[in-house]
Design a protein around this motif. Structure first.
Motif, PDB file in Angstrom:
ATOM      1  N   ALA A 147       0.871  -1.179   0.000  1.00 46.66           N
ATOM      2  CA  ALA A 147       0.000   0.000   0.000  1.00 46.66           C
ATOM      3  C   ALA A 147       0.905   1.225   0.000  1.00 46.66           C
ATOM      4  N   HIS A 148       0.412   2.342  -0.528  1.00 45.67           N
ATOM      5  CA  HIS A 148       1.245   3.527  -0.715  1.00 45.67           C
ATOM      6  C   HIS A 148       0.616   4.764  -0.082  1.00 45.67           C
ATOM      7  N   PRO A 149       1.456   5.714   0.311  1.00 49.39           N
ATOM      8  CA  PRO A 149       0.926   6.935   0.939  1.00 49.39           C
ATOM      9  C   PRO A 149       0.166   7.806  -0.056  1.00 49.39           C
ATOM     10  N   GLY A 150      -0.775   8.600   0.500  1.00 53.14           N
ATOM     11  CA  GLY A 150      -1.490   9.585  -0.304  1.00 53.14           C
ATOM     12  C   GLY A 150      -2.697   9.059  -1.043  1.00 53.14           C
ATOM     13  N   THR A 151      -3.002   7.767  -0.894  1.00 51.36           N
ATOM     14  CA  THR A 151      -4.148   7.172  -1.577  1.00 51.36           C
ATOM     15  C   THR A 151      -5.008   6.458  -0.548  1.00 51.36           C
ATOM     16  N   LEU A 152      -6.307   6.685  -0.596  1.00 52.75           N
ATOM     17  CA  LEU A 152      -7.248   6.145   0.365  1.00 52.75           C
ATOM     18  C   LEU A 152      -7.169   4.624   0.460  1.00 52.75           C
ATOM     19  N   LEU A 153      -7.101   4.136   1.695  1.00 51.18           N
ATOM     20  CA  LEU A 153      -7.253   2.713   1.989  1.00 51.18           C
ATOM     21  C   LEU A 153      -8.661   2.515   2.532  1.00 51.18           C
ATOM     22  N   MET A 182      -8.801  -5.243   3.002  1.00 50.87           N
ATOM     23  CA  MET A 182      -8.441  -3.839   2.819  1.00 50.87           C
ATOM     24  C   MET A 182      -8.028  -3.668   1.355  1.00 50.87           C
ATOM     25  N   GLU A 183      -8.479  -2.548   0.772  1.00 51.71           N
ATOM     26  CA  GLU A 183      -8.156  -2.265  -0.634  1.00 51.71           C
ATOM     27  C   GLU A 183      -7.596  -0.869  -0.787  1.00 51.71           C
ATOM     28  N   GLN A 184      -6.811  -0.714  -1.831  1.00 49.65           N
ATOM     29  CA  GLN A 184      -6.336   0.604  -2.250  1.00 49.65           C
ATOM     30  C   GLN A 184      -6.442   0.627  -3.761  1.00 49.65           C
ATOM     31  N   GLU A 185      -7.215   1.593  -4.270  1.00 46.91           N
ATOM     32  CA  GLU A 185      -7.477   1.712  -5.711  1.00 46.91           C
ATOM     33  C   GLU A 185      -7.989   0.400  -6.303  1.00 46.91           C
ATOM     34  N   ASP A 186      -9.018  -0.180  -5.668  1.00 49.86           N
ATOM     35  CA  ASP A 186      -9.671  -1.404  -6.124  1.00 49.86           C
ATOM     36  C   ASP A 186      -8.748  -2.616  -6.197  1.00 49.86           C
ATOM     37  N   ARG A 187      -7.657  -2.604  -5.417  1.00 48.51           N
ATOM     38  CA  ARG A 187      -6.717  -3.720  -5.386  1.00 48.51           C
ATOM     39  C   ARG A 187      -6.586  -4.191  -3.940  1.00 48.51           C
ATOM     40  N   ALA A 188      -6.809  -5.477  -3.701  1.00 50.29           N
ATOM     41  CA  ALA A 188      -6.676  -6.020  -2.352  1.00 50.29           C
ATOM     42  C   ALA A 188      -5.222  -5.928  -1.907  1.00 50.29           C
ATOM     43  N   VAL A 189      -5.006  -5.349  -0.720  1.00 55.75           N
ATOM     44  CA  VAL A 189      -3.643  -5.231  -0.194  1.00 55.75           C
ATOM     45  C   VAL A 189      -3.461  -5.976   1.124  1.00 55.75           C
ATOM     46  N   PHE A 190      -4.567  -6.335   1.801  1.00 56.85           N
ATOM     47  CA  PHE A 190      -4.446  -6.899   3.140  1.00 56.85           C
ATOM     48  C   PHE A 190      -5.729  -7.652   3.474  1.00 56.85           C
ATOM     49  N   ALA A 191      -5.604  -8.817   4.077  1.00 57.48           N
ATOM     50  CA  ALA A 191      -6.768  -9.572   4.560  1.00 57.48           C
ATOM     51  C   ALA A 191      -6.566  -9.814   6.052  1.00 57.48           C
TER      52      ALA A 191
END
Length: 147
Positions: free
Chosen positions: A103-109, A129-138
């Protein structure tokens, strides 16, 4: 074990700024206020939690630190369990995490989830958890009501 939602704590609507329409815990949780802030709201799909990570949430490789993701997930677990309208006063008994992507800073999680089962004292919850419609964490957990 992690304690959440002090007695009398509840979600309060944010009425101004970029988080207008969302809610946050009041009185706040000192740790979550420092790491977050974190927010929640209800929509047509259920509880949605939000966190906007910043540069200071990064790890040494520039991605959002796993501890920040786990802290947001812990907040989300209690928001999901309480339906984003009421606090669940309790502790985290077990917590499971799967890191799926950076996941990256500055973009809504965002985080969503479901209550799998609820008893008198235990609540079983899972989410993603998603960031920009991409799953990053379960994540999944067992929460115990106290008090």
């Amino acid at each position: 074990m992690t304690e959440n939602a002090a007695p009398g704590a509840h979600f309060v609507a944010v009425e101004t700024g970029e988080w207008a329409g969302w809610s946050t815990w009041m009185p706040g949780d000192p740790y979550e206020d420092h790491v977050g802030p974190f927010y929640a709201r209800r929509d047509e799909r259920g509880v949605l939690c939000g966190f906007l990570p910043q540069a200071h949430h990064r790890n040494g490789s520039g991605a959002i630190h796993g501890g920040a993701l786990m802290s947001f997930a812990d907040f989300a677990l209690f928001a999901i369990a309480g339906g984003a309208e009421q606090g669940v006063h309790g502790v985290t008994v077990t917590f499971n995490a799967e890191f799926l992507a950076a996941a990256h800073p500055g973009t809504l999680l965002t985080a969503r989830g479901e209550v799998l089962r609820q008893g008198r004292s235990l609540i079983f919850v899972r989410g993603t958890m998603e960031q920009e419609d991409r799953a990053v964490f379960a994540f999944s957990a067992t929460l115990k009501r106290v008090g």
